[in-house]
Design an enzyme around this catalytic site. Structure first.
Site, mmCIF file in Angstrom:
data_model
loop_
_atom_site.group_PDB
_atom_site.id
_atom_site.type_symbol
_atom_site.label_atom_id
_atom_site.label_comp_id
_atom_site.label_asym_id
_atom_site.label_seq_id
_atom_site.Cartn_x
_atom_site.Cartn_y
_atom_site.Cartn_z
ATOM 1 N N LYS A 75 0.931 -1.266 0.072
ATOM 2 C CA LYS A 75 -0.031 0.031 -0.039
ATOM 3 C C LYS A 75 0.768 1.140 -0.046
ATOM 4 C CE LYS A 75 -1.572 3.170 2.467
ATOM 5 N NZ LYS A 75 -1.814 4.192 1.580
ATOM 6 N N GLY A 128 6.979 5.979 7.698
ATOM 7 C CA GLY A 128 5.910 7.151 7.664
ATOM 8 C C GLY A 128 6.382 8.066 8.965
ATOM 9 N N SER A 129 5.254 8.868 9.285
ATOM 10 C CA SER A 129 5.234 9.567 10.496
ATOM 11 C C SER A 129 5.270 8.908 11.833
ATOM 12 C CB SER A 129 4.250 10.680 10.379
ATOM 13 O OG SER A 129 3.050 10.063 10.438
ATOM 14 N N CYS A 182 13.725 11.768 5.687
ATOM 15 C CA CYS A 182 13.933 11.554 6.999
ATOM 16 C C CYS A 182 15.333 11.577 7.671
ATOM 17 C CB CYS A 182 13.172 10.031 7.332
ATOM 18 S SG CYS A 182 13.547 8.999 6.170
ATOM 19 N N GLU A 203 10.114 2.671 10.341
ATOM 20 C CA GLU A 203 10.989 3.715 10.106
ATOM 21 C C GLU A 203 10.281 5.235 9.971
ATOM 22 O OE1 GLU A 203 14.192 3.784 10.093
ATOM 23 O OE2 GLU A 203 14.578 1.537 9.893
ATOM 24 N N GLN A 249 1.283 20.116 3.698
ATOM 25 C CA GLN A 249 2.735 19.826 3.941
ATOM 26 C C GLN A 249 3.296 21.267 3.883
ATOM 27 O OE1 GLN A 249 3.621 17.145 5.014
ATOM 28 N NE2 GLN A 249 5.838 17.907 5.438
ATOM 29 N N GLU A 274 10.246 17.476 14.366
ATOM 30 C CA GLU A 274 10.465 17.116 12.680
ATOM 31 C C GLU A 274 9.875 18.003 11.894
ATOM 32 O OE1 GLU A 274 9.772 13.521 10.627
ATOM 33 O OE2 GLU A 274 11.545 13.427 10.030
ATOM 34 N N GLY A 285 3.094 5.683 12.815
ATOM 35 C CA GLY A 285 4.009 4.237 13.253
ATOM 36 C C GLY A 285 3.530 3.677 14.622
HETATM 37 P P1 ADP Z 1 2.818 11.454 6.044
HETATM 38 O O1 ADP Z 1 2.220 12.365 6.795
HETATM 39 O O2 ADP Z 1 4.064 11.289 5.417
HETATM 40 O O3 ADP Z 1 1.875 11.278 4.909
HETATM 41 P P2 ADP Z 1 1.747 9.066 7.326
HETATM 42 O O4 ADP Z 1 2.632 8.280 8.524
HETATM 43 O O5 ADP Z 1 0.443 9.760 7.495
HETATM 44 O O6 ADP Z 1 2.915 10.059 6.865
HETATM 45 O O7 ADP Z 1 1.854 8.033 5.948
HETATM 46 C C1 ADP Z 1 2.703 6.919 5.595
HETATM 47 C C2 ADP Z 1 1.766 5.804 5.224
HETATM 48 O O8 ADP Z 1 0.959 5.271 6.482
HETATM 49 C C3 ADP Z 1 0.947 6.146 3.939
HETATM 50 O O9 ADP Z 1 0.888 5.287 2.814
HETATM 51 C C4 ADP Z 1 -0.487 6.364 4.650
HETATM 52 O O10 ADP Z 1 -1.421 6.150 3.630
HETATM 53 C C5 ADP Z 1 -0.423 5.140 5.697
HETATM 54 N N1 ADP Z 1 -1.319 5.337 6.697
HETATM 55 C C6 ADP Z 1 -1.868 6.641 7.330
HETATM 56 N N2 ADP Z 1 -2.640 6.247 8.455
HETATM 57 C C7 ADP Z 1 -2.698 5.053 8.553
HETATM 58 C C8 ADP Z 1 -3.307 3.899 9.461
HETATM 59 N N3 ADP Z 1 -4.066 4.595 10.314
HETATM 60 N N4 ADP Z 1 -3.132 2.532 9.267
HETATM 61 C C9 ADP Z 1 -2.271 2.305 8.120
HETATM 62 N N5 ADP Z 1 -1.446 3.083 7.536
HETATM 63 C C10 ADP Z 1 -1.855 4.365 7.735
#
Ligand code: ADP
Length: 480
Positions: free
Chosen positions: A174, A227-228, A283, A249, A330, A382, A232
């Site tokens: 995904k 991701g964030s 990152c 990460e 952003q 960050e 995470g």
């Molecule tokens: P950013 O702020 O950089 O978009 P996110 O952590 O929100 O970072 O997103 C990183 C990835 O995690 C994306 O593919 C996003 O769709 C996915 N994501 C966001 N929320 C969820 C969640 N609750 N469960 C699983 N995946 C998620």
């Protein structure tokens, strides 16, 4: 330019959804890169079930078959690098030269893990008991869910997908909503390289739907996420609660220490590259320059001088060094931090302004604050944009203490000509990666990548260390 519809790949079939999302070029908001299918819960479950069925044969497939497939994927990525880099730069906004580097890296990662397919080993040991032998082998874990961010649309997927498949797992991937085109292109390459139906699945769409379904599904043995930090943590708590395997990460607040004895030109180049290239949306980007007082003023002047020469513009323009911020949300977030920095009393030494270019896009000047300190939000949180701050310190000891004064711990760097300080820093920096006289961002593809504390959780990604996450160990006793 051409528009496309990007579909899911589920059980070897391309499939759409009723809901579509728009993929818009951040360098030119009038340029619609394409529309992508937004997957629902049922489509995600179908992909998981297909991966579960396919695991039975893929987990026992000949290593030559896996080698051939991953090698073909790597070859096609490298052969089409210019076209894939353009697509990446167009949907994500990093400068074309950076995008090209990323695509090449993705190709190299597939080649590396193709090699790893035929280098899988185990141990055969003597037993402590008479008439017994012991073997220790690695086996794939099962269906893995791979959730990726927008900032490296092809390299991060590559460094999760390639080891997952090499070690015999099946995948549901995904990608981030903002970059479906690169993900689709990669899926298309993997599909045509001969991945059997269900071995590799792509489901495009929202984190709250597709991502959550993967995270909560009992048949997904492991989740690898980049991701964030907030997302995470949320994912980890759910996966651990159901006894799944998880690897995260997340963010960084990476320090670059510059000592009085540094080569000024090297220091300024390392700083500007690490903080602002790829629009600071890495990152591993340097966001805190921690500078001893003897070189401080000369360092700031040299960095500001270089910043003034960085061309900000359309990602596909060959003069561009810094592309746009990825989207409006952003951009607003980064601008909010610039306001916070001013309010906190840091001095704006360069940048801070939104720029107009020929096309409508999210262009922002690279931005530098001086007179910052560790208690300021701009030095703690960050920002994930082209913004860095300078913290002046008395000496190396204070610099090290400030560098380690963070909840994160991904990458850290030092610029010095002193072997003594370089060696001490290597040993005492609290981060997963340390760079000596090199930017905090920019890593090799064959060695582990990852951090400590709030930056990472679970075992390392990339290189041979990836086996730790994508396999489980079996110990076999054989009585003779
Ligand atoms: P950013 O702020 O950089 O978009 P996110 O952590 O929100 O970072 O997103 C990183 C990835 O995690 C994306 O593919 C996003 O769709 C996915 N994501 C966001 N929320 C969820 C969640 N609750 N469960 C699983 N995946 C998620």
């Amino acid at each position: 330019m051409m528009q496309c519809q990007y579909k899911h790949l589920i059980n070897g079939q391309w499939e759409s959804s009723e809901t579509l999302g728009a993929n818009i070029n951040p360098s030119d908001l009038d340029d619609l890169v394409g529309n992508y299918a937004q997957g629902d819960q049922q489509q995600t479950i179908n992909a998981i079930e297909a991966a579960k069925t396919a695991f039975q044969s893929w987990s026992c497939s000949p290593i030559q078959q896996r080698f051939d497939m991953l090698d073909a994927v790597g070859s096609e990525i490298l052969a089409r690098k210019d076209e894939l880099a353009k697509l990446l730069a167009r949907e994500e906004g990093k400068a074309l030269s950076d995008a090209l580097g990323e695509v090449i890296r993705a190709g190299q990662i597939f080649k590396f893990f193709a090699g790893e397919c035929v280098r899988q080993t185990g141990d055969k040991l003597a037993s402590t008991r008479q008439g017994m032998e012991v073997e220790v082998t690695r086996e794939p874990v099962g269906v893995v869910g791979l959730i990726t961010p927008w900032n490296f649309p092809i390299a991060i997927p590559a460094w999760k997908i390639a080891p997952a498949l090499a070690y015999g797992n099946t995948v549901v991937f995904k990608p981030a909503e903002l970059v479906p085109a690169s993900a689709w292109a990669l899926a298309d390459i993997i599909h045509r390289a001969g991945a059997p139906a269900g071995v590799f699945n792509l489901v495009l769409g929202k984190g709250s739907i597709v991502g959550e379904t993967l995270v909560n599904h009992l048949d997904v043995a492991a989740i690898s996420f980049t991701g964030s930090e907030g997302t995470g943590r949320n994912i980890a708590s759910k996966v651990v609660a159901r006894m799944g395997k998880v690897q995260l990460e997340m963010g960084g607040k990476n320090p670059l220490v510059v000592l009085d004895d540094a080569d000024l030109e090297v220091a300024a180049e390392v700083a500007v590259n690490g903080a602002f290239y790829a629009t600071g949306q890495r990152c591993t980007a340097s966001s805190r320059f921690i500078v001893t007082k003897g070189i401080h003023d000369r360092f700031v002047a040299a960095v500001v001088n270089k910043m003034g020469k960085l061309e900000v513009g359309h990602a596909l323009d060959t003069n561009t060094k810094i592309g746009p911020v990825v989207d409006k949300k952003q951009l607003d977030n980064v601008c909010q931090y610039i306001r916070v920095g001013k309010d906190e009393g840091a001095k704006l030494a360069f940048g801070g302004e939104i720029l107009q270019r020929k096309t409508k896009g999210f262009f922002l000047q690279p931005t530098l604050f001086t007179q910052a300190n560790s208690s300021m939000r701009i030095a703690k949180e960050e920002i994930f944009g082209p913004v860095a701050c300078v913290i002046k310190v008395a000496d190396y000891e204070e610099a090290l203490a400030v560098a380690n004064d963070t909840v994160f711990g991904l990458s850290s760097g030092i610029v010095t000509t002193s072997l003594k300080y370089a060696n001490h820093f290597k040993r005492h920096a609290h981060s997963g990666m340390v760079m000596v006289n090199a930017p905090t961002a920019g890593v090799d593809y064959h060695v582990p990548f990852g951090g400590r504390n709030g930056s990472s959780y679970g075992s390392r990604e990339q290189g041979r260390y990836a086996a730790e996450f994508y396999t489980t160990v079996k110990t076999v006793y054989i009585a003779s």
